[in-house]
Design a protein around this motif. Structure first.
Motif, PDB file in Angstrom:
ATOM      1  N   UNK A  77       0.807  -1.227   0.000  1.00  0.00           N
ATOM      2  CA  UNK A  77       0.000   0.000   0.000  1.00  0.00           C
ATOM      3  C   UNK A  77       0.841   1.279   0.000  1.00  0.00           C
ATOM      4  N   UNK A  78       2.022   1.198  -0.605  1.00  0.00           N
ATOM      5  CA  UNK A  78       2.856   2.390  -0.768  1.00  0.00           C
ATOM      6  C   UNK A  78       2.423   3.165  -2.004  1.00  0.00           C
ATOM      7  N   UNK A  79       1.877   2.436  -2.990  1.00  0.00           N
ATOM      8  CA  UNK A  79       1.269   3.061  -4.158  1.00  0.00           C
ATOM      9  C   UNK A  79      -0.025   2.304  -4.459  1.00  0.00           C
ATOM     10  N   UNK A  80      -0.928   2.964  -5.148  1.00  0.00           N
ATOM     11  CA  UNK A  80      -2.212   2.330  -5.457  1.00  0.00           C
ATOM     12  C   UNK A  80      -2.052   1.309  -6.578  1.00  0.00           C
ATOM     13  N   UNK A  81      -3.030   0.418  -6.681  1.00  0.00           N
ATOM     14  CA  UNK A  81      -3.030  -0.557  -7.777  1.00  0.00           C
ATOM     15  C   UNK A  81      -3.075   0.150  -9.124  1.00  0.00           C
ATOM     16  N   UNK A  82      -3.850   1.222  -9.192  1.00  0.00           N
ATOM     17  CA  UNK A  82      -3.974   1.964 -10.449  1.00  0.00           C
ATOM     18  C   UNK A  82      -2.633   2.564 -10.852  1.00  0.00           C
ATOM     19  N   UNK A  83      -1.933   3.155  -9.876  1.00  0.00           N
ATOM     20  CA  UNK A  83      -0.618   3.734 -10.168  1.00  0.00           C
ATOM     21  C   UNK A  83       0.383   2.655 -10.569  1.00  0.00           C
ATOM     22  N   UNK A  84       0.321   1.507  -9.897  1.00  0.00           N
ATOM     23  CA  UNK A  84       1.222   0.404 -10.237  1.00  0.00           C
ATOM     24  C   UNK A  84       0.990  -0.056 -11.675  1.00  0.00           C
ATOM     25  N   UNK A  85      -0.269  -0.181 -12.064  1.00  0.00           N
ATOM     26  CA  UNK A  85      -0.583  -0.596 -13.430  1.00  0.00           C
ATOM     27  C   UNK A  85      -0.054   0.418 -14.438  1.00  0.00           C
ATOM     28  N   UNK A  86      -0.213   1.696 -14.144  1.00  0.00           N
ATOM     29  CA  UNK A  86       0.265   2.754 -15.040  1.00  0.00           C
ATOM     30  C   UNK A  86       1.786   2.679 -15.183  1.00  0.00           C
ATOM     31  N   UNK A  87       2.484   2.531 -14.059  1.00  0.00           N
ATOM     32  CA  UNK A  87       3.942   2.453 -14.094  1.00  0.00           C
ATOM     33  C   UNK A  87       4.425   1.225 -14.860  1.00  0.00           C
ATOM     34  N   UNK A  88       3.803   0.093 -14.608  1.00  0.00           N
ATOM     35  CA  UNK A  88       4.205  -1.133 -15.292  1.00  0.00           C
ATOM     36  C   UNK A  88       3.937  -1.028 -16.786  1.00  0.00           C
ATOM     37  N   UNK A  89       2.781  -0.502 -17.154  1.00  0.00           N
ATOM     38  CA  UNK A  89       2.460  -0.344 -18.578  1.00  0.00           C
ATOM     39  C   UNK A  89       3.459   0.597 -19.244  1.00  0.00           C
ATOM     40  N   UNK A  90       3.729   1.718 -18.605  1.00  0.00           N
ATOM     41  CA  UNK A  90       4.691   2.678 -19.159  1.00  0.00           C
ATOM     42  C   UNK A  90       6.063   2.012 -19.320  1.00  0.00           C
ATOM     43  N   UNK A  91       6.494   1.300 -18.299  1.00  0.00           N
ATOM     44  CA  UNK A  91       7.782   0.622 -18.337  1.00  0.00           C
ATOM     45  C   UNK A  91       7.836  -0.399 -19.469  1.00  0.00           C
ATOM     46  N   UNK A  92       6.784  -1.200 -19.593  1.00  0.00           N
ATOM     47  CA  UNK A  92       6.753  -2.227 -20.638  1.00  0.00           C
ATOM     48  C   UNK A  92       6.745  -1.587 -22.025  1.00  0.00           C
ATOM     49  N   UNK A  93       5.996  -0.496 -22.196  1.00  0.00           N
ATOM     50  CA  UNK A  93       5.969   0.207 -23.485  1.00  0.00           C
ATOM     51  C   UNK A  93       7.351   0.769 -23.820  1.00  0.00           C
ATOM     52  N   UNK A  94       7.995   1.376 -22.837  1.00  0.00           N
ATOM     53  CA  UNK A  94       9.334   1.936 -23.064  1.00  0.00           C
ATOM     54  C   UNK A  94      10.332   0.819 -23.386  1.00  0.00           C
ATOM     55  N   UNK A  95      10.216  -0.255 -22.660  1.00  0.00           N
ATOM     56  CA  UNK A  95      11.119  -1.384 -22.881  1.00  0.00           C
ATOM     57  C   UNK A  95      10.932  -1.945 -24.290  1.00  0.00           C
ATOM     58  N   UNK A  96       9.684  -2.052 -24.722  1.00  0.00           N
ATOM     59  CA  UNK A  96       9.379  -2.547 -26.072  1.00  0.00           C
ATOM     60  C   UNK A  96       9.945  -1.597 -27.124  1.00  0.00           C
ATOM     61  N   UNK A  97       9.777  -0.292 -26.916  1.00  0.00           N
ATOM     62  CA  UNK A  97      10.304   0.703 -27.847  1.00  0.00           C
ATOM     63  C   UNK A  97      11.828   0.653 -27.908  1.00  0.00           C
ATOM     64  N   UNK A  98      12.461   0.429 -26.777  1.00  0.00           N
ATOM     65  CA  UNK A  98      13.903   0.376 -26.709  1.00  0.00           C
ATOM     66  C   UNK A  98      14.441  -0.863 -27.443  1.00  0.00           C
ATOM     67  N   UNK A  99      13.718  -1.978 -27.337  1.00  0.00           N
ATOM     68  CA  UNK A  99      14.151  -3.228 -27.945  1.00  0.00           C
ATOM     69  C   UNK A  99      13.997  -3.223 -29.468  1.00  0.00           C
ATOM     70  N   UNK A 100      13.212  -2.285 -29.995  1.00  0.00           N
ATOM     71  CA  UNK A 100      12.973  -2.258 -31.442  1.00  0.00           C
ATOM     72  C   UNK A 100      14.126  -1.714 -32.223  1.00  0.00           C
TER      73      UNK A 100
END
Length: 100
Positions: A77-100
């Motif tokens: 409960x240091x961050x909300x589930x919604x914030x965690x989802x946003x951070x993970x999605x952003x991270x995964x999108x950036x990671x995908x863009x970087x790998x391309x």
């Protein structure tokens, strides 16, 4: 038969597991569950959505250390589930863009 539990169920707190148990015992009826807990239908719907989101997060098969950190922060409960989802999605999108 000795089966190991899915990782997501071992990560849920007792309150969430009890909620799932009662959900099953009340045949998945939000109306009956609301009566059981003496709360409103929207409260049960919200609790259900919260448990669903936790399960989805645990069910991610990523063993990435950043994602694990975000999950842990959300569980603590240091961050909300919604914030965690946003951070993970952003991270995964950036990671995908970087790998391309």
């Amino acid at each position: 038969m000795n089966r190991s539990l899915p990782i997501w169920i071992t990560k849920l707190d007792n309150e969430d597991i009890e909620f799932i148990k009662n959900f099953v015992l009340h045949s998945g009826s939000f109306k009956n569950l609301a009566k059981y807990y003496d709360v409103s239908y929207p409260t049960i719907k919200s609790k259900t959505n919260n448990v669903i989101e936790k399960i989805k997060m645990f069910d991610l098969q990523q063993e990435d250390s950043f994602i694990s950190l975000i999950k842990s922060m959300s569980l603590d409960d240091k961050i909300s589930l919604e914030d965690a989802k946003i951070l993970i999605k952003y991270y995964m999108d950036e990671k995908e863009n970087y790998d391309e």
